[in-house]
Design a protein around this motif. Structure first.
Motif, PDB file in Angstrom:
ATOM      1  N   VAL A 171       0.882  -0.986  -0.011  1.00  0.00           N
ATOM      2  CA  VAL A 171      -0.240  -0.063  -0.041  1.00  0.00           C
ATOM      3  C   VAL A 171       0.889   1.262  -0.103  1.00  0.00           C
ATOM      4  CG1 VAL A 171      -1.558   1.460   1.486  1.00  0.00           C
ATOM      5  CG2 VAL A 171      -1.997  -1.158   1.058  1.00  0.00           C
ATOM      6  N   ASP A 172       1.941   1.308   0.625  1.00  0.00           N
ATOM      7  CA  ASP A 172       2.912   2.588   0.745  1.00  0.00           C
ATOM      8  C   ASP A 172       3.556   2.909  -0.601  1.00  0.00           C
ATOM      9  OD1 ASP A 172       2.381   2.706   3.641  1.00  0.00           O
ATOM     10  OD2 ASP A 172       4.476   1.788   4.234  1.00  0.00           O
ATOM     11  N   SER A 176      -1.983   7.998  -3.800  1.00  0.00           N
ATOM     12  CA  SER A 176      -3.439   8.482  -2.985  1.00  0.00           C
ATOM     13  C   SER A 176      -4.277   8.243  -4.236  1.00  0.00           C
ATOM     14  CB  SER A 176      -3.486   9.966  -2.776  1.00  0.00           C
ATOM     15  OG  SER A 176      -4.981  10.389  -2.534  1.00  0.00           O
ATOM     16  N   TYR A 179      -6.756   1.684  -4.319  1.00  0.00           N
ATOM     17  CA  TYR A 179      -7.813   0.888  -3.622  1.00  0.00           C
ATOM     18  C   TYR A 179      -7.144  -0.239  -3.361  1.00  0.00           C
ATOM     19  CZ  TYR A 179     -11.551   4.015  -4.845  1.00  0.00           C
ATOM     20  OH  TYR A 179     -12.489   5.208  -5.078  1.00  0.00           O
ATOM     21  N   LEU A 224      -6.839   3.231   6.052  1.00  0.00           N
ATOM     22  CA  LEU A 224      -7.455   3.530   4.764  1.00  0.00           C
ATOM     23  C   LEU A 224      -8.803   3.851   4.909  1.00  0.00           C
ATOM     24  CD1 LEU A 224      -6.106   0.344   2.967  1.00  0.00           C
ATOM     25  CD2 LEU A 224      -5.059   2.690   2.653  1.00  0.00           C
ATOM     26  N   ARG A 255     -10.066   2.671   0.095  1.00  0.00           N
ATOM     27  CA  ARG A 255      -9.276   3.717  -0.894  1.00  0.00           C
ATOM     28  C   ARG A 255      -8.140   4.174   0.074  1.00  0.00           C
ATOM     29  NH1 ARG A 255      -9.323   9.099  -1.558  1.00  0.00           N
ATOM     30  NH2 ARG A 255      -9.089   9.833  -3.789  1.00  0.00           N
ATOM     31  N   LYS A 256      -6.958   4.620  -0.391  1.00  0.00           N
ATOM     32  CA  LYS A 256      -5.891   5.318   0.113  1.00  0.00           C
ATOM     33  C   LYS A 256      -6.068   6.685  -0.206  1.00  0.00           C
ATOM     34  CE  LYS A 256      -0.963   5.613  -0.024  1.00  0.00           C
ATOM     35  NZ  LYS A 256       0.350   5.086  -0.432  1.00  0.00           N
TER      36      LYS A 256
END
Length: 257
Positions: A171-172, A176, A179, A224, A255-256
């Motif tokens: 995720v990192d 932005s 998902y 998130l 979502r991020k």
């Protein structure tokens, strides 16, 4: 060389979903599992239903055009690229698996649209940096939003903290607006029966799997923005009609920010 005397978890899952890419040993173990825990077939179907609805939302309403699907499994119906490219033919999809048998089948059977791109890389979930490097080398632009698909794969990691750390690393690396979709087996609806069946699975030579509590699945989404209805049994995630009975497979999409 394929050893047809040893069961193979993607082929068993393929069998439960009605696929044809499996052998007698896979059907034997799959039937043995289903005798102990008949709910496994609805679980497999409801998991695929969640994938279909989530990817339809992502490619449609959310406008996502890049998908990273880790733990591909063998092709069946409504695979990620098929769903995404039905909505957005230009969608780009990278499938990741650490099993060369799975990837050989995928390359032969998962043919994407002319406008989009469908690629495959051989990598292990435990090496997220290698996955990200392989996905971005030719297919995905990690400066633009990506949908990360982790369906029925995190349960193969026995250590929960390790699984959370791997999700965090993936995720990192995403921008932005990206998902994350996650679904995995749980032990809260018919826990004892499912645990007994999983013991058969784990003793069969297939890659071991570990059931988790829905709260642990929710923990993967820390930091998130979890979309409604949150982490729920798969039939309850934005059903198109009346949802089916709850099953021991919980899912969510976030979502991020």
């Amino acid at each position: 060389m394929i050893d047809k005397t040893v069961s193979h978890s993607p082929r068993i899952w393929n069998y439960w979903l009605g696929g044809k890419d499996n052998y007698e040993i896979d059907r034997e173990i799959g039937d043995q599992f289903a005798r102990v825990f008949p709910e496994i077939v609805p679980i497999a179907q409801e998991s695929r239903g969640f994938l279909t609805r989530a990817v339809t939302f992502l490619a449609g309403e959310a406008g996502i055009r890049q998908f990273l699907d880790i733990g591909t499994g063998l092709p069946t119906v409504n695979n990620t690229h098929e769903v995404a490219q039905r909505v957005a033919p230009e969608a780009r999809v990278v499938y990741v698996d650490n099993d060369p048998i799975v990837l050989a089948h995928a390359r032969a059977l998962l043919v994407g649209s002319e406008e989009g791109l469908t690629q495959y890389i051989e990598a292990d979930l435990r090496e997220p940096a290698a996955i990200l490097a392989g996905a971005s080398e030719t297919t995905l632009d990690l400066s633009r939003p990506v949908a990360l698909m982790l369906l029925n794969i995190l349960g193969h990691l026995p250590d929960y903290d390790q699984a959370k750390a791997i999700v965090g690393t993936l995720v990192d690396a995403l921008p932005s607006g990206s998902y994350v979709a996650i679904a995995d087996g749980t032990n809260v609806i018919k826990g004892p029966e499912f645990e007994a069946a999983i013991a058969i699975w784990n003793q069969s030579g297939s890659v071991p799997y570990h059931l988790r509590h829905p709260d642990q699945i929710a923990g993967f989404f820390e930091g998130l923005e979890l979309l409604e209805p949150g982490v729920v049994s798969c039939p309850g995630w934005r059903p198109s009609g009346t949802p089916g009975p709850v099953v021991d497979e919980f899912c969510g999409l976030a979502r991020k920010p």
